[in-house]
Design an enzyme around this catalytic site. Structure first.
Site, PDB file in Angstrom:
ATOM      1  N   TRP A 196       0.855  -1.185   0.000  1.00 52.24           N
ATOM      2  CA  TRP A 196       0.000   0.000   0.000  1.00 52.24           C
ATOM      3  C   TRP A 196       0.895   1.240   0.000  1.00 52.24           C
ATOM      4  CZ3 TRP A 196      -2.022   2.659   4.843  1.00 52.24           C
ATOM      5  CH2 TRP A 196      -3.045   3.570   4.544  1.00 52.24           C
ATOM      6  N   ASP A 211      -0.651  -5.261   9.264  1.00 48.68           N
ATOM      7  CA  ASP A 211      -1.698  -4.317   8.868  1.00 48.68           C
ATOM      8  C   ASP A 211      -2.889  -5.151   8.409  1.00 48.68           C
ATOM      9  OD1 ASP A 211      -3.300  -2.309   7.882  1.00 48.68           O
ATOM     10  OD2 ASP A 211      -1.794  -1.437   6.555  1.00 48.68           O
ATOM     11  N   ALA A 259      -6.572  -4.594   7.329  1.00 52.49           N
ATOM     12  CA  ALA A 259      -7.549  -3.569   6.957  1.00 52.49           C
ATOM     13  C   ALA A 259      -8.794  -4.145   6.306  1.00 52.49           C
ATOM     14  CB  ALA A 259      -6.899  -2.554   6.007  1.00 52.49           C
ATOM     15  N   LYS A 289     -13.343  -0.459   6.129  1.00 56.67           N
ATOM     16  CA  LYS A 289     -13.939  -1.269   5.069  1.00 56.67           C
ATOM     17  C   LYS A 289     -15.009  -2.199   5.592  1.00 56.67           C
ATOM     18  CE  LYS A 289      -9.837   0.140   3.428  1.00 56.67           C
ATOM     19  NZ  LYS A 289      -8.789   0.782   4.266  1.00 56.67           N
TER      20      LYS A 289
END
Length: 354
Positions: free
Chosen positions: A87, A168, A170, A203
């Site tokens: 990312w 991470d 997400a 999300k």
């Protein structure tokens, strides 16, 4: 083009509007209830919360930023090993903080799968005091994820090298399911001495603009856990004082109420299966048009994104000649498709010789 508000969130907001009687500050690290419900979601409700330090943050990005800050405080010579690709904000934040980045190979451009042998070769350079950044599930931008035996190999390497994992996560719930998407993370935190986790609610709860995230530090050393908790409070104070509460309170309400949680899980599962259906449809359509299974990786990937493997020139041709828009590295947003647009996209991909 709009991200809809989940019904469970709408109902929680209505309940909050009716019952909330103050807008006074929360604690420096947010409310304990938010941390507890999110730790249950990410690590499972049987995980010992006495091993965790946590702090609410402005979104998953805020958690990532605070995690890097934490790492730099612990080790002024910190290096962060980052998948290539990753990312873009990971790299942007690290550059801004002046933290050296060590890229490790991750994605095989030919097979569009994880290049695990190259990844492990590159990680051999990591040592104690380094952070190794991993994506918990639904790797952004590639959509290619580590499999269970590969998580085992990563754990074995971490124990040998002494490097600290930073995860991470997400997109929990967007890949193979809420529990399945957290399986690698859970196995890892139970196996290594210390783990940093940046979790996002943007999300899977659809509350992007509410900026709701949590930074979790798991330590099997009680003294280290206490030090981590006080450091997280210090970092929040220096960066933004108190974290935002509205989104965190909604998440807490949804996860704490059986009816709201059931509604949320059903809606999240519908989103997940819809993306899987679109992936399968696109892979099938491309196989029919191309006469080969070279696009089968689209059905194997998970999450919102896949890297198509198109050249910058082909990406430009898709835009100019077919009005198909994607970023220059050919990252495709599966969530931007529907059953009617899949055949149009498939034909454009073939026409551009991808």
């Amino acid at each position: 083009g709009q991200t809809p508000i989940m019904q469970s969130i709408k109902r929680a907001e209505h309940m909050l509007w009716e019952t909330q009687d103050t807008k006074s500050y929360v604690g420096l690290t947010g409310t304990p209830e938010f941390s507890e419900t999110m730790i249950d979601l990410v690590l499972g409700d049987k995980f010992d919360k006495n091993l965790t330090a946590s702090a609410a943050t402005p979104g998953g990005t805020g958690a990532v930023r605070q995690a890097f800050e934490l790492g730099k405080m612990a080790n002024p010579n910190l290096r962060v090993f980052v998948s290539d690709p990753t990312w873009p904000n990971h790299l942007s934040i690290l550059k801004y903080l002046g933290i050296p980045v060590e890229p490790y190979r991750y994605f095989d451009a030919k097979t569009r799968a994880v290049d695990f042998s190259s990844m492990m070769t590159d990680l051999e350079n990591a040592k104690e005091g380094d952070l190794i950044l991993l994506h918990g599930c639904c790797h952004n931008p590639t959509g290619a994820n580590l499999k269970a035996p590969e998580w085992d190999a990563v754990i074995e390497f971490l124990l040998k090298s002494g490097a600290t994992p930073m995860i991470d996560i997400a997109y929990q719930g967007f890949g193979d399911g809420l529990e399945e998407d957290a399986s690698g993370v859970r196995k890892l935190v139970n196996s290594v001495p210390e783990t940093i986790i940046a979790a996002s609610c943007s999300k899977n709860f659809g509350i992007y603009r509410e900026r709701t995230g949590l930074l979790i530090v798991v330590s099997h050393d009680k003294d280290a856990r206490d030090l981590n908790q006080s450091t997280l409070a210090f970092l929040n104070r220096q960066n933004f004082s108190f974290p935002p509460d509205h989104g965190a309170r909604l998440v807490t309400m949804v996860l704490s109420d059986e009816e709201l949680k059931r509604s949320w899980m059903e809606e999240l599962e519908a989103v997940r299966t819809s993306m899987l259906s679109l992936r399968t449809q696109l892979a099938t359509e491309l196989e029919k048009l191309s006469g080969s299974n070279r696009f089968g990786f689209l059905a194997d990937h998970r999450g919102m994104f896949s890297r198509l493997g198109a050249s910058p020139e082909q990406v430009n041709e898709l835009r100019e000649n077919h009005a198909v828009y994607m970023v220059g590295d050919s990252r495709l947003n599966i969530a931007g498709l529907n059953s009617k647009t899949v055949p149009v996209l498939a034909q454009a991909i073939i026409d551009c010789g991808i």
